[in-house]
Design a protein around this motif. Structure first.
Motif, mmCIF file in Angstrom:
data_model
loop_
_atom_site.group_PDB
_atom_site.id
_atom_site.type_symbol
_atom_site.label_atom_id
_atom_site.label_comp_id
_atom_site.label_asym_id
_atom_site.label_seq_id
_atom_site.Cartn_x
_atom_site.Cartn_y
_atom_site.Cartn_z
ATOM 1 N N GLN A 87 -0.069 11.573 -18.890
ATOM 2 C CA GLN A 87 1.011 12.163 -17.958
ATOM 3 C C GLN A 87 0.768 12.375 -16.492
ATOM 4 N N ILE A 88 -0.580 13.033 -16.361
ATOM 5 C CA ILE A 88 -1.120 13.146 -15.013
ATOM 6 C C ILE A 88 -1.243 11.904 -14.149
ATOM 7 N N ARG A 89 -1.789 10.854 -14.919
ATOM 8 C CA ARG A 89 -1.923 9.730 -14.363
ATOM 9 C C ARG A 89 -0.455 9.170 -13.778
ATOM 10 N N GLY A 90 0.606 9.334 -14.923
ATOM 11 C CA GLY A 90 1.857 8.768 -14.340
ATOM 12 C C GLY A 90 2.546 9.527 -13.253
ATOM 13 N N VAL A 91 2.332 10.917 -13.126
ATOM 14 C CA VAL A 91 2.723 11.710 -11.986
ATOM 15 C C VAL A 91 1.939 11.115 -10.740
ATOM 16 N N PHE A 92 0.824 11.162 -10.725
ATOM 17 C CA PHE A 92 0.022 10.501 -9.674
ATOM 18 C C PHE A 92 0.464 9.105 -9.217
ATOM 19 N N GLY A 93 0.897 8.239 -10.252
ATOM 20 C CA GLY A 93 1.179 6.979 -9.858
ATOM 21 C C GLY A 93 2.408 6.869 -8.985
ATOM 22 N N LYS A 94 3.408 7.605 -9.535
ATOM 23 C CA LYS A 94 4.888 7.795 -8.769
ATOM 24 C C LYS A 94 4.440 8.410 -7.280
ATOM 25 N N ARG A 95 3.496 9.447 -7.363
ATOM 26 C CA ARG A 95 3.449 10.000 -5.872
ATOM 27 C C ARG A 95 2.881 9.095 -4.928
ATOM 28 N N TRP A 96 1.741 8.214 -5.342
ATOM 29 C CA TRP A 96 1.102 7.395 -4.537
ATOM 30 C C TRP A 96 1.937 6.416 -4.025
ATOM 31 N N VAL A 97 3.165 5.938 -4.814
ATOM 32 C CA VAL A 97 3.993 5.103 -4.380
ATOM 33 C C VAL A 97 5.019 5.738 -3.314
ATOM 34 N N ALA A 98 5.407 6.890 -3.655
ATOM 35 C CA ALA A 98 6.359 7.701 -2.988
ATOM 36 C C ALA A 98 5.786 8.152 -1.629
ATOM 37 N N ARG A 99 4.258 8.338 -1.437
ATOM 38 C CA ARG A 99 3.806 8.765 -0.142
ATOM 39 C C ARG A 99 3.019 7.650 0.631
ATOM 40 N N ALA A 100 3.259 6.295 0.238
ATOM 41 C CA ALA A 100 2.546 5.250 0.813
ATOM 42 C C ALA A 100 3.253 5.151 2.180
ATOM 43 N N LYS A 101 2.566 4.586 3.262
ATOM 44 C CA LYS A 101 2.745 4.554 4.560
ATOM 45 C C LYS A 101 3.967 3.326 4.672
ATOM 46 N N ALA A 102 4.681 3.762 5.598
ATOM 47 C CA ALA A 102 5.873 2.569 5.892
ATOM 48 C C ALA A 102 5.098 1.271 6.260
ATOM 49 N N GLY A 103 5.727 0.153 5.411
ATOM 50 C CA GLY A 103 4.930 -1.369 5.693
ATOM 51 C C GLY A 103 4.112 -1.583 4.744
ATOM 52 N N TRP A 104 3.522 -0.471 3.759
ATOM 53 C CA TRP A 104 2.593 -1.112 2.675
ATOM 54 C C TRP A 104 3.373 -1.492 1.732
ATOM 55 N N LEU A 105 2.691 -2.329 1.033
ATOM 56 C CA LEU A 105 3.325 -3.071 -0.189
ATOM 57 C C LEU A 105 3.135 -2.155 -1.447
ATOM 58 N N VAL A 106 4.062 -1.808 -2.340
ATOM 59 C CA VAL A 106 4.318 -1.039 -3.293
ATOM 60 C C VAL A 106 4.872 -1.787 -4.646
ATOM 61 N N HIS A 107 4.546 -1.254 -5.674
ATOM 62 C CA HIS A 107 5.430 -1.826 -6.823
ATOM 63 C C HIS A 107 5.593 -0.652 -7.540
ATOM 64 N N ASP A 108 6.964 -0.175 -7.782
ATOM 65 C CA ASP A 108 7.754 1.062 -8.267
ATOM 66 C C ASP A 108 8.254 0.977 -9.890
ATOM 67 N N GLY A 109 7.682 -0.307 -10.300
ATOM 68 C CA GLY A 109 8.283 -0.577 -11.760
ATOM 69 C C GLY A 109 9.169 -1.439 -11.979
ATOM 70 N N THR A 110 9.883 -1.965 -10.675
ATOM 71 C CA THR A 110 10.909 -3.079 -10.936
ATOM 72 C C THR A 110 10.368 -4.313 -9.932
ATOM 73 N N GLY A 111 9.656 -4.167 -9.311
ATOM 74 C CA GLY A 111 9.007 -5.223 -8.440
ATOM 75 C C GLY A 111 8.437 -4.891 -6.983
ATOM 76 N N TRP A 112 7.660 -5.750 -6.459
ATOM 77 C CA TRP A 112 7.183 -5.577 -5.333
ATOM 78 C C TRP A 112 7.919 -5.321 -4.091
ATOM 79 N N LYS A 113 7.634 -4.312 -3.404
ATOM 80 C CA LYS A 113 8.423 -4.396 -2.018
ATOM 81 C C LYS A 113 7.547 -3.635 -1.093
ATOM 82 N N LYS A 114 8.127 -3.811 0.278
ATOM 83 C CA LYS A 114 7.779 -2.873 1.395
ATOM 84 C C LYS A 114 8.286 -1.691 1.622
ATOM 85 N N LYS A 115 7.320 -0.709 1.862
ATOM 86 C CA LYS A 115 7.864 0.610 2.104
ATOM 87 C C LYS A 115 8.792 0.645 3.577
#
Length: 207
Positions: free
Chosen positions: A179-207
């Protein structure tokens, strides 16, 4: 006076005790993740998204009985206050992220970040919501640097895996690691810098 009207409330009370015993403090885990991310990524971390407040707890209906109005509910509330006073809203504990091993892992990731940042910026490395990172496109990495990038990513993921484990253990709840890993995973994606590539569980996209 009859105790029959108390039966549903006492049943709910017993259920609350079970829930509390297995309760995972998600808001505290999110706050802990943000503290770590701020330290690791520093000024390159995105702003903290506003978290909506939790939904209000449903109101307990007044029991219909021979007791005075509200008396049955008051008895149940007193029982809960006596046995599980920590159940009140707002009493959610913080997660401890200050152990020496947690700090060592955080410092290690912070020291590695300047080497990884250019590959986040180029989208060669992406952030996944499972709590880890991946070499998304090795073709975006100059050939002489590819082994270096693979090593950076492997070492980063090893530190992250150890971090999630250590946070769970430091708080006396090793069963919370996933559960801790799951929360951290979501926060790493949410806090990624604009322009970085993230995968939110639905596919790759740029922030």
């Amino acid at each position: 006076m009859t105790l029959r009207p108390l039966v549903p409330l006492l049943s709910a009370f017993l259920g609350a005790c079970v829930t509390i015993n297995v309760y995972f403090p998600a808001a505290a885990a999110q706050a802990a993740a943000d503290r770590v991310i701020d330290e690791v990524w520093g000024g390159q971390a995105g702003p903290r998204p506003v978290t909506p407040p939790p939904a209000a707890a449903p109101q307990i209906q007044e029991p219909t009985s021979a007791l005075e109005p509200g008396a049955a509910r008051d008895v149940a509330v007193m029982l809960i206050d006596f046995v599980v006073p920590s159940a009140h809203a707002g009493d959610e504990p913080d997660l401890d992220v200050s152990s020496p091993e947690i700090q060592r892992l955080t410092d290690s990731m912070e020291a590695r970040f300047p080497d990884l940042a250019p590959y986040y910026d180029s989208n060669a490395v992406g952030v996944i919501n499972d709590g880890f990172i991946v070499v998304r496109d090795p073709n975006l990495v100059p050939l002489p640097e590819r082994n270096k990038v693979r090593t950076l990513v492997a070492n980063e993921n090893a530190d992250r895996a150890a971090l999630y484990h250590e946070i769970a253990v430091a708080n006396g709840k090793p069963e919370w690691e996933a559960q801790i890993r799951g929360v951290f995973g979501k926060r790493w994606v949410a806090r990624a810098k604009a322009g970085w590539l993230v995968h939110d569980g639905t596919g790759w996209k740029k922030k």
